[in-house]
Design an enzyme around this catalytic site. Structure first.
Site, PDB file in Angstrom:
ATOM      1  N   HIS A 133      38.099  45.837  36.807  1.00  0.00           N
ATOM      2  CA  HIS A 133      38.643  46.352  38.070  1.00  0.00           C
ATOM      3  C   HIS A 133      38.587  45.256  39.154  1.00  0.00           C
ATOM      4  O   HIS A 133      39.547  45.048  39.891  1.00  0.00           O
ATOM      5  CB  HIS A 133      37.806  47.581  38.459  1.00  0.00           C
ATOM      6  CG  HIS A 133      38.118  48.217  39.778  1.00  0.00           C
ATOM      7  ND1 HIS A 133      38.612  49.497  39.896  1.00  0.00           N
ATOM      8  CD2 HIS A 133      37.992  47.763  41.057  1.00  0.00           C
ATOM      9  CE1 HIS A 133      38.786  49.788  41.177  1.00  0.00           C
ATOM     10  NE2 HIS A 133      38.400  48.756  41.900  1.00  0.00           N
ATOM     11  N   HIS A 137      41.536  42.958  41.203  1.00  0.00           N
ATOM     12  CA  HIS A 137      41.655  42.704  42.650  1.00  0.00           C
ATOM     13  C   HIS A 137      41.987  41.226  42.895  1.00  0.00           C
ATOM     14  O   HIS A 137      42.828  40.899  43.728  1.00  0.00           O
ATOM     15  CB  HIS A 137      40.355  43.041  43.379  1.00  0.00           C
ATOM     16  CG  HIS A 137      40.195  44.489  43.754  1.00  0.00           C
ATOM     17  ND1 HIS A 137      41.105  45.170  44.506  1.00  0.00           N
ATOM     18  CD2 HIS A 137      39.194  45.373  43.501  1.00  0.00           C
ATOM     19  CE1 HIS A 137      40.695  46.419  44.701  1.00  0.00           C
ATOM     20  NE2 HIS A 137      39.532  46.571  44.093  1.00  0.00           N
TER      21      HIS A 137
END
Ligand code: K1U
Ligand code: ZN
Length: 167
Positions: A133, A137
Site C-alpha cells: 500500500h 503511494h
C-alpha cells in the site's frame, strides 16, 4: 520532532511519482522521525512520504500493538510477490473509507535503512499488505484506484464535500 500535514484524496499531488533518495543524511533521518511521529499520532500503521507532500521514495510502517517495531524503508523495491490475499484496507489520505483489496500475500523487499545500508525483508499478512500500500503511494497510486469507478466517484464526492465544509 514535528507533526506533518497529511494530503487528502482527491488531492492531485497524491498522484505524483516519487524520486529515489540520493543520499541518506541527517535531513532524511529527521524527515523519517517526523513521519513516524505523524503516523503514530494519526493513528496509522504506515505512511509514505508522498502523503506528506514530500515526493521521495521513503516510507515508515509499524504494525505492532506496542508501536515498538518501526521500519523505515528508503528506495524500497519489491523483489518477489507470492500468493494472493484479500484484506480490508484503510488510508490516512482517505479518511473514513475502508474496503477490500487483493494483493500479494508474501513479498520480499530490498530497501536502504537510516544508516544507508541495504537490507532485505520478507513480509506476509498485514505487513506485506501495508508495505505494498505504501509503495503504491510512492508510485502515485491510492488504494481507492483498486475499487470500482462508481465507488471511486462516491468517495471523491464525499471527501470533496467534507473538505469544503471544513473550510
Ligand atoms: O498509508 C496509509 O494511509 C496508512 C494506512 C496503512 C494501511 C492500513 C491498512 C491496510 C493497508 C495499509 C493506515 O494506517 S489506515 C489506519 C489503520 O489501518 C489503523 C489505525 C490504527 C490502528 C490500526 C490500524
Ligand atoms: Zn494510504
Amino acid at each position: 520532532m514535528a507533526l506533518l500535514k497529511i494530503l487528502h484524496y482527491p488531492d492531485p499531488l497524491l498522484h505524483t511519482v516519487a524520486k529515489p533518495v540520493a543520499e541518506v543524511n541527517d535531513e532524511i533521518r529527521q524527515l523519517a522521525a517526523d513521519m513516524a511521529e505523524t503516523m503514530y499520532a494519526a493513528p496509522g500503521i504506515g505512511l509514505a512520504a508522498t502523503q506528506i507532500n514530500r515526493h521521495i521514495r521513503m516510507l515508515v510502517v509499524d504494525i505492532s500493538d506496542d508501536k515498538n517495531r518501526l521500519l523505515t524503508l528508503i528506495n524500497p523495491q519489491i523483489l518477489l510477490k507470492e500468493g494472493e490475499a484479500v484484506r480490508e484496507e484503510g488510508c490516512l489520505s482517505v479518511p473514513g473509507v475502508y474496503d477490500k483489496v487483493t494483493r500479494a500475500e508474501h513479498i520480499r523487499v530490498r530497501a536502504t535503512n537510516l544508516a544507508g545500508e541495504s537490507f532485505e525483508l520478507d513480509a506476509q499478512g498485514l505487513l506485506a499488505v501495508c508495505i505494498q500500500h505504501e509503495i503504491d503511494h510512492l508510485d502515485g497510486k491510492v488504494f481507492v484506484e483498486y475499487l470500482s469507478r462508481l465507488k471511486q466517484a462516491r468517495i471523491k464526492h464525499k471527501l470533496t464535500k467534507q473538505a469544503r465544509e471544513a473550510m
